[in-house]
Design an enzyme around this catalytic site. Structure first.
Site, PDB file in Angstrom:
ATOM      1  N   ASP A   1      47.483  42.577  37.476  1.00 42.18           N
ATOM      2  CA  ASP A   1      46.356  41.853  36.715  1.00 42.18           C
ATOM      3  C   ASP A   1      45.232  42.815  36.757  1.00 42.18           C
ATOM      4  O   ASP A   1      43.944  42.005  36.828  1.00 42.18           O
ATOM      5  CB  ASP A   1      46.326  40.587  37.594  1.00 42.18           C
ATOM      6  CG  ASP A   1      45.892  40.610  38.999  1.00 42.18           C
ATOM      7  OD1 ASP A   1      45.825  41.937  39.391  1.00 42.18           O
ATOM      8  OD2 ASP A   1      45.553  39.726  39.540  1.00 42.18           O
TER       9      ASP A   1
ATOM     10  N   ARG B   1      49.288  35.234  41.487  1.00 41.69           N
ATOM     11  CA  ARG B   1      47.930  34.716  41.562  1.00 41.69           C
ATOM     12  C   ARG B   1      47.928  33.833  40.255  1.00 41.69           C
ATOM     13  O   ARG B   1      48.714  33.231  39.647  1.00 41.69           O
ATOM     14  CB  ARG B   1      46.732  35.903  41.736  1.00 41.69           C
ATOM     15  CG  ARG B   1      46.550  36.140  43.165  1.00 41.69           C
ATOM     16  CD  ARG B   1      45.253  36.952  43.105  1.00 41.69           C
ATOM     17  NE  ARG B   1      45.294  37.407  44.705  1.00 41.69           N
ATOM     18  CZ  ARG B   1      44.964  36.917  45.697  1.00 41.69           C
ATOM     19  NH1 ARG B   1      44.513  35.762  45.741  1.00 41.69           N
ATOM     20  NH2 ARG B   1      44.965  37.846  46.897  1.00 41.69           N
TER      21      ARG B   1
ATOM     22  N   GLY C   1      46.207  42.966  49.209  1.00 41.54           N
ATOM     23  CA  GLY C   1      47.407  42.986  49.526  1.00 41.54           C
ATOM     24  C   GLY C   1      47.767  44.234  49.535  1.00 41.54           C
ATOM     25  O   GLY C   1      47.858  44.951  48.631  1.00 41.54           O
TER      26      GLY C   1
ATOM     27  N   THR D   1      48.386  46.417  43.092  1.00 40.27           N
ATOM     28  CA  THR D   1      48.653  45.097  43.359  1.00 40.27           C
ATOM     29  C   THR D   1      49.923  44.628  42.595  1.00 40.27           C
ATOM     30  O   THR D   1      50.177  45.038  41.477  1.00 40.27           O
ATOM     31  CB  THR D   1      47.699  44.114  42.907  1.00 40.27           C
ATOM     32  OG1 THR D   1      48.048  42.789  42.714  1.00 40.27           O
ATOM     33  CG2 THR D   1      46.964  44.655  41.412  1.00 40.27           C
TER      34      THR D   1
ATOM     35  N   ASP E   1      40.847  44.295  42.034  1.00 40.56           N
ATOM     36  CA  ASP E   1      39.580  44.174  41.548  1.00 40.56           C
ATOM     37  C   ASP E   1      38.677  44.148  42.946  1.00 40.56           C
ATOM     38  O   ASP E   1      37.450  44.717  42.732  1.00 40.56           O
ATOM     39  CB  ASP E   1      39.438  42.847  40.907  1.00 40.56           C
ATOM     40  CG  ASP E   1      40.096  42.704  39.591  1.00 40.56           C
ATOM     41  OD1 ASP E   1      40.992  43.807  39.217  1.00 40.56           O
ATOM     42  OD2 ASP E   1      40.054  41.502  38.932  1.00 40.56           O
TER      43      ASP E   1
ATOM     44  N   ASP F   1      50.598  42.008  41.534  1.00 38.29           N
ATOM     45  CA  ASP F   1      50.136  40.936  40.397  1.00 38.29           C
ATOM     46  C   ASP F   1      50.179  41.561  38.857  1.00 38.29           C
ATOM     47  O   ASP F   1      50.053  40.977  38.110  1.00 38.29           O
ATOM     48  CB  ASP F   1      49.033  40.283  40.846  1.00 38.29           C
ATOM     49  CG  ASP F   1      48.885  39.540  42.058  1.00 38.29           C
ATOM     50  OD1 ASP F   1      50.024  39.304  42.542  1.00 38.29           O
ATOM     51  OD2 ASP F   1      47.975  39.357  42.541  1.00 38.29           O
TER      52      ASP F   1
ATOM     53  N   ARG G   1      41.727  41.963  54.125  1.00 40.52           N
ATOM     54  CA  ARG G   1      40.744  41.479  53.079  1.00 40.52           C
ATOM     55  C   ARG G   1      39.622  41.210  54.090  1.00 40.52           C
ATOM     56  O   ARG G   1      39.437  40.141  54.793  1.00 40.52           O
ATOM     57  CB  ARG G   1      41.283  40.150  52.500  1.00 40.52           C
ATOM     58  CG  ARG G   1      42.856  40.080  51.795  1.00 40.52           C
ATOM     59  CD  ARG G   1      43.069  39.049  51.109  1.00 40.52           C
ATOM     60  NE  ARG G   1      44.623  38.690  50.928  1.00 40.52           N
ATOM     61  CZ  ARG G   1      45.183  39.291  49.858  1.00 40.52           C
ATOM     62  NH1 ARG G   1      44.429  40.115  48.990  1.00 40.52           N
ATOM     63  NH2 ARG G   1      46.145  39.109  49.690  1.00 40.52           N
TER      64      ARG G   1
HETATM   65  O1  F6P Z   1      47.471  39.746  45.183  1.00 37.51           O
HETATM   66  C1  F6P Z   1      48.788  39.877  45.804  1.00 37.51           C
HETATM   67  C2  F6P Z   1      49.323  38.528  46.065  1.00 37.51           C
HETATM   68  O2  F6P Z   1      50.693  38.835  47.049  1.00 37.51           O
HETATM   69  C3  F6P Z   1      49.252  37.584  45.427  1.00 37.51           C
HETATM   70  O3  F6P Z   1      50.649  37.594  44.264  1.00 37.51           O
HETATM   71  C4  F6P Z   1      49.442  36.182  46.155  1.00 37.51           C
HETATM   72  O4  F6P Z   1      49.020  35.215  45.656  1.00 37.51           O
HETATM   73  C5  F6P Z   1      48.372  36.788  47.282  1.00 37.51           C
HETATM   74  O5  F6P Z   1      48.437  38.003  47.363  1.00 37.51           O
HETATM   75  C6  F6P Z   1      48.914  36.194  48.579  1.00 37.51           C
HETATM   76  O6  F6P Z   1      48.068  36.539  49.742  1.00 37.51           O
HETATM   77  P1  F6P Z   1      48.165  36.360  51.194  1.00 37.51           P
HETATM   78  O7  F6P Z   1      49.229  37.547  51.523  1.00 37.51           O
HETATM   79  O8  F6P Z   1      46.792  36.758  51.711  1.00 37.51           O
HETATM   80  O9  F6P Z   1      48.869  35.026  51.487  1.00 37.51           O
END
Ligand code: F6P
Length: 325
Positions: free
Chosen positions: A131, A173, A11, A127, A103, A129, A72
């Site tokens: 986390d 997340r 992300g 990130t 991670d 998050d 990703r």
């Molecule tokens: O890890 C960052 C994040 O924005 C999370 O908070 C969220 O759950 C996820 O990525 C969303 O992913 P995507 O952009 O692939 O929908």
């Protein structure tokens, strides 16, 4: 002159562009030739790698997202594609790589290190998050928190004009950090996160009493991990007889004008990363805590569970307990 590359993975966060700017400028200061890997780990496989110049990074410091894109990559999980990635890096004589990500990206980076013989890697936690184990701060968190703050402040304007409850769902997340810090700093009535088990009915009498005493609206901040925004909204309507709305903040939390804190942190993270690589670090992540910046092994970062610090949970306890009075 040695060649050094940077890649964004997973992300995006606001602060990546500030990091790219510092990367180009500081690499040149240190006598290194900077390269960009475009489109994350997919770009390592597809060889979308090119030299980076000052003009590439001019005017980007304030912008969210990442100028070199991210991805990703599922292909990267396969060894044959990682072998291709290593060949591509070698074809550009790149001997060190900085990875901005979380991670999963660091686990991929470690595999690449183990499978290549002479390429060094340095990870920067990035990130929204917050986390990642081993670091108190991940790039992009402050900007995300500020975006959430602006959003909740706006929601309060409309909430206070109606007799309504607003359930605001944040990203993060499995981690409740964004929801908790946002709830504390926006003066919400309730915060619901996966780290703290709850039963809505325990708040019923307290909230009823508050309504009787003149409260006209409620702000609830909850983490996406719970996936219970609609259920919570229905509870307010059914049990408290107060009209309720759900606002899912979604991807706006990932963008926006980069805060001063994230611009500075981006500069620090990149400087530490390049200094570490020049000092002989082979495969580590730059972590930030009250002790300052430290290079930590991947095992301590990508393979451990992160926790919200007790001191922040304690601040949240204040309103959890109050709600039950
Ligand atoms: O890890 C960052 C994040 O924005 C999370 O908070 C969220 O759950 C996820 O990525 C969303 O992913 P995507 O952009 O692939 O929908």
């Amino acid at each position: 002159m040695k060649n050094i590359a940077i890649v964004c993975s997973g992300g995006d966060v606001s602060g990546m562009n500030a990091a790219l700017k510092r990367f180009v400028e500081y690499s040149i200061v240190k006598g290194l030739r900077p390269y960009f890997v475009y489109n994350g780990y997919e770009g390592l496989i597809d060889n979308t790698i090119g030299k980076a110049t000052y003009s590439d990074v001019s005017g980007i410091i304030s912008k969210g997202g990442t100028k070199i894109q991210t991805s990703r990559s599922t292909r990267f999980l396969e060894k044959s594609y990682r072998t291709k990635a290593i060949e591509n890096l070698k074809s550009h004589n790149i001997t060190s790589v900085i990875v901005l990500g979380g991670d999963g990206s660091f686990k991929g980076m470690q595999k690449l290190f183990q499978e290549s013989t002479d390429i060094s890697f340095s990870g920067i936690p990035a990130t929204i998050d917050n986390d990642i184990a081993g670091t108190d701060y991940c790039l992009g968190v402050d900007t995300a928190l500020n975006v959430i703050k602006f959003s909740i402040d706006s929601i309060r304007d409309t909430a206070s004009s109606f007799n309504r409850a607003f359930i605001v769902e944040t990203m993060g997340r499995e981690c409740g950090y964004l929801a908790l810090v946002s709830a504390i700093t926006s003066g919400a009535e309730l915060c619901l996160i996966p780290e703290v088990p709850y039963t809505l009915d325990t708040y019923k009498s307290s909230f009823k009493k508050q309504i009787k005493e003149g409260r006209t609206y409620f702000l609830v901040v909850m983490s996406e991990a719970l996936d219970k925004a609609e259920e919570t909204s229905n509870w307010f309507e059914k049990e408290l007889g107060i009209e309720s709305r759900v606002t899912v903040l979604g991807h706006i939390q990932r963008g926006g004008n980069t805060t001063v804190h994230d611009r500075l942190m981006a500069f620090h993270f990149i400087s530490e990363s390049i200094n570490g690589l020049l000092a002989g670090e082979k495969c580590s992540v730059i972590c930030y805590s009250h002790c300052g910046f430290q290079h930590k092994p991947i095992e301590e970062v990508a393979y451990q569970k992160s926790h919200i610090k007790d001191e922040i949970l304690k601040l949240g306890c204040g309103f959890w307990n109050k709600s039950k009075q």
